[in-house]
Structure formats: C-alpha cells, structure tokens
Design a protein around this motif. Structure first.
Motif, PDB file in Angstrom:
ATOM      1  N   ILE A  58      31.312   8.937  71.824  1.00 32.56           N
ATOM      2  CA  ILE A  58      30.335   7.848  71.841  1.00 32.56           C
ATOM      3  C   ILE A  58      29.275   8.122  72.905  1.00 32.56           C
ATOM      4  O   ILE A  58      28.090   7.908  72.684  1.00 32.56           O
ATOM      5  CB  ILE A  58      31.028   6.491  72.095  1.00 32.56           C
ATOM      6  N   CYS A  59      29.689   8.618  74.042  1.00 35.93           N
ATOM      7  CA  CYS A  59      28.751   8.900  75.129  1.00 35.93           C
ATOM      8  C   CYS A  59      27.757   9.982  74.711  1.00 35.93           C
ATOM      9  O   CYS A  59      26.573   9.880  75.009  1.00 35.93           O
ATOM     10  CB  CYS A  59      29.514   9.324  76.369  1.00 35.93           C
ATOM     11  N   LYS A  60      28.218  11.011  74.003  1.00 31.17           N
ATOM     12  CA  LYS A  60      27.307  12.065  73.549  1.00 31.17           C
ATOM     13  C   LYS A  60      26.295  11.520  72.547  1.00 31.17           C
ATOM     14  O   LYS A  60      25.118  11.847  72.595  1.00 31.17           O
ATOM     15  CB  LYS A  60      28.094  13.211  72.927  1.00 31.17           C
ATOM     16  N   ILE A  61      26.770  10.648  71.654  1.00 29.93           N
ATOM     17  CA  ILE A  61      25.874  10.054  70.661  1.00 29.93           C
ATOM     18  C   ILE A  61      24.835   9.175  71.338  1.00 29.93           C
ATOM     19  O   ILE A  61      23.646   9.242  71.028  1.00 29.93           O
ATOM     20  CB  ILE A  61      26.679   9.251  69.618  1.00 29.93           C
ATOM     21  N   THR A  62      25.253   8.348  72.281  1.00 30.28           N
ATOM     22  CA  THR A  62      24.295   7.474  72.958  1.00 30.28           C
ATOM     23  C   THR A  62      23.341   8.267  73.843  1.00 30.28           C
ATOM     24  O   THR A  62      22.180   7.893  73.984  1.00 30.28           O
ATOM     25  CB  THR A  62      25.006   6.397  73.806  1.00 30.28           C
ATOM     26  N   ASP A  63      23.804   9.377  74.424  1.00 29.52           N
ATOM     27  CA  ASP A  63      22.900  10.224  75.217  1.00 29.52           C
ATOM     28  C   ASP A  63      21.802  10.814  74.346  1.00 29.52           C
ATOM     29  O   ASP A  63      20.631  10.830  74.728  1.00 29.52           O
ATOM     30  CB  ASP A  63      23.668  11.350  75.904  1.00 29.52           C
ATOM     31  N   VAL A  64      22.161  11.295  73.161  1.00 32.99           N
ATOM     32  CA  VAL A  64      21.163  11.857  72.246  1.00 32.99           C
ATOM     33  C   VAL A  64      20.190  10.763  71.815  1.00 32.99           C
ATOM     34  O   VAL A  64      18.974  10.956  71.826  1.00 32.99           O
ATOM     35  CB  VAL A  64      21.844  12.507  71.024  1.00 32.99           C
ATOM     36  N   TRP A  65      20.735   9.597  71.457  1.00 29.54           N
ATOM     37  CA  TRP A  65      19.878   8.476  71.048  1.00 29.54           C
ATOM     38  C   TRP A  65      18.942   8.081  72.177  1.00 29.54           C
ATOM     39  O   TRP A  65      17.752   7.879  71.975  1.00 29.54           O
ATOM     40  CB  TRP A  65      20.743   7.273  70.657  1.00 29.54           C
ATOM     41  N   LEU A  79      18.402   1.017  83.026  1.00 32.27           N
ATOM     42  CA  LEU A  79      19.567   0.165  82.804  1.00 32.27           C
ATOM     43  C   LEU A  79      20.668   0.932  82.080  1.00 32.27           C
ATOM     44  O   LEU A  79      21.843   0.800  82.407  1.00 32.27           O
ATOM     45  CB  LEU A  79      19.146  -1.065  81.997  1.00 32.27           C
ATOM     46  N   TYR A  80      20.289   1.772  81.134  1.00 34.00           N
ATOM     47  CA  TYR A  80      21.283   2.581  80.420  1.00 34.00           C
ATOM     48  C   TYR A  80      21.972   3.545  81.380  1.00 34.00           C
ATOM     49  O   TYR A  80      23.193   3.665  81.388  1.00 34.00           O
ATOM     50  CB  TYR A  80      20.619   3.367  79.288  1.00 34.00           C
ATOM     51  N   GLU A  81      21.193   4.248  82.186  1.00 31.16           N
ATOM     52  CA  GLU A  81      21.757   5.245  83.091  1.00 31.16           C
ATOM     53  C   GLU A  81      22.651   4.622  84.161  1.00 31.16           C
ATOM     54  O   GLU A  81      23.655   5.198  84.551  1.00 31.16           O
ATOM     55  CB  GLU A  81      20.636   6.038  83.774  1.00 31.16           C
ATOM     56  N   SER A  82      22.293   3.443  84.651  1.00 32.73           N
ATOM     57  CA  SER A  82      23.046   2.857  85.760  1.00 32.73           C
ATOM     58  C   SER A  82      24.209   1.974  85.324  1.00 32.73           C
ATOM     59  O   SER A  82      25.198   1.890  86.029  1.00 32.73           O
ATOM     60  CB  SER A  82      22.104   2.048  86.655  1.00 32.73           C
ATOM     61  N   SER A  83      24.118   1.332  84.156  1.00 36.64           N
ATOM     62  CA  SER A  83      25.158   0.380  83.770  1.00 36.64           C
ATOM     63  C   SER A  83      25.950   0.791  82.536  1.00 36.64           C
ATOM     64  O   SER A  83      27.181   0.782  82.549  1.00 36.64           O
ATOM     65  CB  SER A  83      24.532  -0.990  83.494  1.00 36.64           C
ATOM     66  N   GLN A  91      16.121  10.666  72.741  1.00 33.13           N
ATOM     67  CA  GLN A  91      15.112  10.588  71.687  1.00 33.13           C
ATOM     68  C   GLN A  91      14.254   9.338  71.834  1.00 33.13           C
ATOM     69  O   GLN A  91      13.042   9.372  71.631  1.00 33.13           O
ATOM     70  CB  GLN A  91      15.778  10.612  70.300  1.00 33.13           C
ATOM     71  N   PHE A  92      14.879   8.224  72.210  1.00 36.20           N
ATOM     72  CA  PHE A  92      14.157   6.973  72.413  1.00 36.20           C
ATOM     73  C   PHE A  92      13.156   7.124  73.558  1.00 36.20           C
ATOM     74  O   PHE A  92      11.987   6.761  73.440  1.00 36.20           O
ATOM     75  CB  PHE A  92      15.157   5.853  72.722  1.00 36.20           C
ATOM     76  N   VAL A  93      13.602   7.701  74.663  1.00 38.54           N
ATOM     77  CA  VAL A  93      12.716   7.884  75.820  1.00 38.54           C
ATOM     78  C   VAL A  93      11.602   8.871  75.483  1.00 38.54           C
ATOM     79  O   VAL A  93      10.463   8.682  75.889  1.00 38.54           O
ATOM     80  CB  VAL A  93      13.522   8.358  77.047  1.00 38.54           C
ATOM     81  N   LYS A  94      11.929   9.902  74.706  1.00 36.25           N
ATOM     82  CA  LYS A  94      10.918  10.885  74.317  1.00 36.25           C
ATOM     83  C   LYS A  94       9.799  10.238  73.504  1.00 36.25           C
ATOM     84  O   LYS A  94       8.640  10.602  73.616  1.00 36.25           O
ATOM     85  CB  LYS A  94      11.573  12.001  73.503  1.00 36.25           C
ATOM     86  N   MET A  95      10.156   9.235  72.688  1.00 41.65           N
ATOM     87  CA  MET A  95       9.151   8.521  71.892  1.00 41.65           C
ATOM     88  C   MET A  95       8.322   7.586  72.773  1.00 41.65           C
ATOM     89  O   MET A  95       7.119   7.490  72.621  1.00 41.65           O
ATOM     90  CB  MET A  95       9.820   7.668  70.807  1.00 41.65           C
ATOM     91  N   ILE A  96       8.968   6.887  73.686  1.00 45.25           N
ATOM     92  CA  ILE A  96       8.316   5.841  74.471  1.00 45.25           C
ATOM     93  C   ILE A  96       7.537   6.415  75.650  1.00 45.25           C
ATOM     94  O   ILE A  96       6.365   6.122  75.852  1.00 45.25           O
ATOM     95  CB  ILE A  96       9.356   4.818  74.992  1.00 45.25           C
TER      96      ILE A  96
END
Length: 93
Positions: A69-76, A54-58, A79-84
């Motif tokens: 903002i896009c760079k910050i959300t990409d890093v976040w 959903l993040y990647e497509s929308s 990291q979120f996907v790496k954990m999950i």
C-alpha cells in the motif's frame, strides 16, 4: 414480472435523482480531496521548501507497515505532485 432478453428497463424519476445525486456527490468529494492535496503541496513548497507535506508527515508513517500500500501511495503521491507543482519534488531531495 420477468425481463426479456434485450429489453431495457427505463429508470424512473426517483431513480435518476438518486443516481445523479450519488454521482455529483462523489465528484464533489473527489474535487475537495484533490483541492486540499494541491493546496497542501503548493503552500508547503512556497512557505518552507522542505517537502514535508501532510502526506509525508502524517499519512506515510502510518502506511509504512503496509509495504504494498505504501508503494502504491508513494507512486500516486509523486504523480500528483508532478502534475500540481513539479518543483516540490526537488524539495524532498
């Protein structure tokens, strides 16, 4: 009535209730968003293996014009996907 230096004012019962209600509500909202994000990543990886969550497509296309903002959300997001589900990052390549 003036407060003297070093004197702490105790919270009343109503003020404590407001504080704890706000705290628990914020914690519940954060948990809900984290759960939805985790479900999105894991389900998309399991079903399609294409990395289009959903993040990647929308959300990301809407943030592309805001580069910092896009760079910050990409890093976040990474990291979120790496954990999950670290395998989901391999789907994006």
């Amino acid at each position: 009535m003036k407060l003297q230096c070093g004197v702490k004012k105790r919270l009343t019962g109503g003020q404590k209730r407001v504080f704890w209600t706000a705290f628990v509500s914020g914690l519940a909202a954060f948990s809900l968003l984290a759960g939805l994000g985790a479900a999105d990543v894991i389900c998309r990886h399991t079903a399609f293996k294409d990395g289009e969550t959903l993040y990647e497509s929308s959300l990301r296309p809407a943030l592309v014009c805001e580069k910092p903002i896009c760079k910050i959300t990409d890093v976040w997001y990474n990291q979120f996907v790496k954990m999950i589900c670290p395998e989901a990052l391999e789907d994006c390549l």
